[in-house]
Each structure stands twice: as C-alpha cells, then as structure tokens.
Scaffold this motif. Sequence first.
Motif, PDB file in Angstrom:
ATOM      1  N   PHE A  99       0.818  -1.220   0.000  1.00 45.14           N
ATOM      2  CA  PHE A  99       0.000   0.000   0.000  1.00 45.14           C
ATOM      3  C   PHE A  99       0.850   1.269   0.000  1.00 45.14           C
ATOM      4  N   TYR A 100       0.330   2.274  -0.701  1.00 43.57           N
ATOM      5  CA  TYR A 100       0.914   3.609  -0.695  1.00 43.57           C
ATOM      6  C   TYR A 100      -0.225   4.559  -0.337  1.00 43.57           C
ATOM      7  N   ILE A 101      -0.160   5.117   0.869  1.00 40.31           N
ATOM      8  CA  ILE A 101      -1.194   6.006   1.368  1.00 40.31           C
ATOM      9  C   ILE A 101      -0.746   7.437   1.102  1.00 40.31           C
ATOM     10  N   HIS A 102      -1.607   8.215   0.422  1.00 38.66           N
ATOM     11  CA  HIS A 102      -1.199   9.575   0.086  1.00 38.66           C
ATOM     12  C   HIS A 102      -2.401  10.507   0.010  1.00 38.66           C
ATOM     13  N   PRO A 103      -2.186  11.794   0.284  1.00 32.95           N
ATOM     14  CA  PRO A 103      -3.257  12.766   0.095  1.00 32.95           C
ATOM     15  C   PRO A 103      -3.475  13.013  -1.397  1.00 32.95           C
ATOM     16  N   THR A 104      -4.614  13.601  -1.737  1.00 37.66           N
ATOM     17  CA  THR A 104      -4.956  13.806  -3.154  1.00 37.66           C
ATOM     18  C   THR A 104      -3.967  14.699  -3.877  1.00 37.66           C
ATOM     19  N   ASN A 115       3.428   4.187  -8.999  1.00 37.57           N
ATOM     20  CA  ASN A 115       3.331   3.004  -9.854  1.00 37.57           C
ATOM     21  C   ASN A 115       3.781   1.754  -9.097  1.00 37.57           C
ATOM     22  N   GLY A 116       3.106   0.642  -9.359  1.00 37.38           N
ATOM     23  CA  GLY A 116       3.478  -0.623  -8.750  1.00 37.38           C
ATOM     24  C   GLY A 116       2.969  -0.794  -7.329  1.00 37.38           C
ATOM     25  N   LYS A 117       2.210   0.172  -6.828  1.00 39.94           N
ATOM     26  CA  LYS A 117       1.666   0.099  -5.464  1.00 39.94           C
ATOM     27  C   LYS A 117       0.144   0.089  -5.517  1.00 39.94           C
ATOM     28  N   VAL A 118      -0.472  -0.378  -4.441  1.00 39.93           N
ATOM     29  CA  VAL A 118      -1.914  -0.239  -4.255  1.00 39.93           C
ATOM     30  C   VAL A 118      -2.102   1.124  -3.597  1.00 39.93           C
ATOM     31  N   ASN A 119      -2.560   2.082  -4.375  1.00 40.43           N
ATOM     32  CA  ASN A 119      -2.672   3.461  -3.910  1.00 40.43           C
ATOM     33  C   ASN A 119      -3.978   3.682  -3.154  1.00 40.43           C
ATOM     34  N   VAL A 120      -3.877   4.334  -2.007  1.00 46.10           N
ATOM     35  CA  VAL A 120      -5.040   4.705  -1.204  1.00 46.10           C
ATOM     36  C   VAL A 120      -4.928   6.203  -0.920  1.00 46.10           C
ATOM     37  N   LYS A 121      -5.932   6.948  -1.392  1.00 44.63           N
ATOM     38  CA  LYS A 121      -5.946   8.403  -1.173  1.00 44.63           C
ATOM     39  C   LYS A 121      -6.715   8.712   0.107  1.00 44.63           C
ATOM     40  N   ILE A 122      -6.070   9.401   1.024  1.00 49.52           N
ATOM     41  CA  ILE A 122      -6.708   9.838   2.269  1.00 49.52           C
ATOM     42  C   ILE A 122      -6.257  11.267   2.535  1.00 49.52           C
ATOM     43  N   ASP A 123      -7.212  12.194   2.526  1.00 55.32           N
ATOM     44  CA  ASP A 123      -6.881  13.566   2.900  1.00 55.32           C
ATOM     45  C   ASP A 123      -7.051  13.722   4.407  1.00 55.32           C
ATOM     46  N   PRO A 124      -6.165  14.444   5.064  1.00 52.35           N
ATOM     47  CA  PRO A 124      -6.278  14.630   6.510  1.00 52.35           C
ATOM     48  C   PRO A 124      -7.653  15.207   6.863  1.00 52.35           C
ATOM     49  N   ALA A 125      -8.267  14.627   7.907  1.00 53.34           N
ATOM     50  CA  ALA A 125      -9.596  15.067   8.348  1.00 53.34           C
ATOM     51  C   ALA A 125      -9.728  14.800   9.836  1.00 53.34           C
ATOM     52  N   LEU A 126     -10.930  14.974  10.352  1.00 49.61           N
ATOM     53  CA  LEU A 126     -11.164  14.775  11.786  1.00 49.61           C
ATOM     54  C   LEU A 126     -11.039  13.315  12.201  1.00 49.61           C
ATOM     55  N   ALA A 127     -11.446  12.398  11.326  1.00 49.34           N
ATOM     56  CA  ALA A 127     -11.425  10.974  11.685  1.00 49.34           C
ATOM     57  C   ALA A 127     -10.003  10.434  11.680  1.00 49.34           C
ATOM     58  N   PHE A 128      -9.784   9.425  12.501  1.00 54.88           N
ATOM     59  CA  PHE A 128      -8.481   8.783  12.586  1.00 54.88           C
ATOM     60  C   PHE A 128      -8.158   8.041  11.298  1.00 54.88           C
ATOM     61  N   THR A 170     -16.845   9.400   2.140  1.00 58.47           N
ATOM     62  CA  THR A 170     -16.129  10.341   1.267  1.00 58.47           C
ATOM     63  C   THR A 170     -14.841   9.709   0.746  1.00 58.47           C
ATOM     64  N   ASN A 171     -14.096   9.057   1.638  1.00 59.99           N
ATOM     65  CA  ASN A 171     -12.825   8.452   1.234  1.00 59.99           C
ATOM     66  C   ASN A 171     -13.013   7.251   0.316  1.00 59.99           C
ATOM     67  N   PHE A 172     -14.069   6.459   0.521  1.00 61.21           N
ATOM     68  CA  PHE A 172     -14.356   5.370  -0.414  1.00 61.21           C
ATOM     69  C   PHE A 172     -14.602   5.943  -1.804  1.00 61.21           C
ATOM     70  N   SER A 173     -15.375   7.004  -1.883  1.00 58.91           N
ATOM     71  CA  SER A 173     -15.677   7.649  -3.161  1.00 58.91           C
ATOM     72  C   SER A 173     -14.399   8.196  -3.809  1.00 58.91           C
ATOM     73  N   LEU A 174     -13.562   8.825  -3.007  1.00 60.60           N
ATOM     74  CA  LEU A 174     -12.292   9.385  -3.471  1.00 60.60           C
ATOM     75  C   LEU A 174     -11.408   8.306  -4.110  1.00 60.60           C
ATOM     76  N   ASN A 175     -11.534   7.070  -3.613  1.00 59.04           N
ATOM     77  CA  ASN A 175     -10.705   5.951  -4.072  1.00 59.04           C
ATOM     78  C   ASN A 175     -11.399   5.066  -5.103  1.00 59.04           C
ATOM     79  N   ASP A 176     -12.581   5.499  -5.569  1.00 53.68           N
ATOM     80  CA  ASP A 176     -13.371   4.663  -6.483  1.00 53.68           C
ATOM     81  C   ASP A 176     -13.523   3.252  -5.946  1.00 53.68           C
ATOM     82  N   SER A 177     -13.705   3.152  -4.637  1.00 50.96           N
ATOM     83  CA  SER A 177     -13.889   1.869  -3.963  1.00 50.96           C
ATOM     84  C   SER A 177     -15.307   1.818  -3.416  1.00 50.96           C
TER      85      SER A 177
END
Length: 187
Positions: free
Chosen positions: A8-13, A19-32, A93-100
């Motif tokens: 996994f590669y976790i990154h803000p938008t 490339n070559g990673k499972v990308n997960v977009k997470i923008d900083p927010a109130l939730a953990f 919101t984050n599921f939508s951001l990730n097309d998941s």
Amino acid sequence: QPVDAGRFYIHPTWNESKNGKVNVKIDPALAFGSGHHETTNSCLLMIDKYVNDNQTLLDVGCGSGILSIAASKLGAKVDICDTDPLSIENSETNFSLNDSKYENAWVGSAVAANKTYDVVIANIVADVLVLIAADLKKCLNPNGMLILSGILTIHKDKILNKFKQYEVLEIVTKGDWETMVLKRIEK
C-alpha cells in the motif's frame, strides 16, 4: 506526507499515485487514519499479508475508512461501522475518493452486525476490545481472523487473556503499540 505500508501507498490527493503500489488516497480530516500511526500502519501490513480476494470483512471503528478501503482494493467485500457518525461520513467520502465501495455501513459497533465475516478488524483501544470481545466473536466466521490493534504494550497480556480461545497467528510491535492477528478455533 505519503506512507508506504507493504503493497500500500497512502497519500493525500495532492500527491501523485505511485506506480506498482496499491494506492489509497486519504486527505487529513477529523477521523483517525492517515497511515502514519503505528497501529494503522501495522494493520495495513496485516491486511496486505492476510486479506484475500472475495473475503468478507468488517471494519469496527472504521475512522477514516483507510483499513477497509485498503482491504477492498485487494478484492475483499467490506462493511464498515463506527460509533461516531462523522467517521462514517468521512469513510464514505474516502471510499468515493478511491473509487472503492463498501457493502454496508452503520453508526454503531459489531453488536449491530447482521451477518458473519471472514475477517474482522478492530483498531480501537484495549479496554473497548475487552468490552466488545463477545460481539467480535459473534460476527466472525468459524476459522475467521481477528485483526486487533490500538493496544498499548502494557495491555498486551490483558488482550491475550481475553482472547485466549483464539490461535495467535502473529503479533506486530511498533513503538509502544501491539497489533494481533488471531484465528477463531472451532472445537
């Protein structure tokens, strides 16, 4: 800052995907859940190692949805729940951001699950894990796996004792935190 955790590669938008990673977009927010905390990072590593395509998974205390999004990107069918309505909104919101996608979401905990799962993840705190231990077992398939985290090392033995009917598959220690992968044993 972006975080690497196994595949996994976790990154803000505003950061590029890798490339070559499972990308997960997470923008900083109130939730953990941005991937930086030791417990989130360890859970991502355990999802990478133990979660497979077409497994069913429940994320208890989903926070930002980072763990269930990662699992869905590996092909798991995920449900999410959290006692905080803002966490559910943030996860959606984050599921939508990730097309998941997730199957079901609810405000509440594992006790409200109306089915059983192959994998149940609970990255909460030790005292809450002890309180909901029976609920976690109730929603876990025979031979299913629990991924428990949010456990300070000083509470490790308390958790192991409470979940002693499970087989310990792995324990990951990062800093002062423990993440446990347990398998339900049917007797």
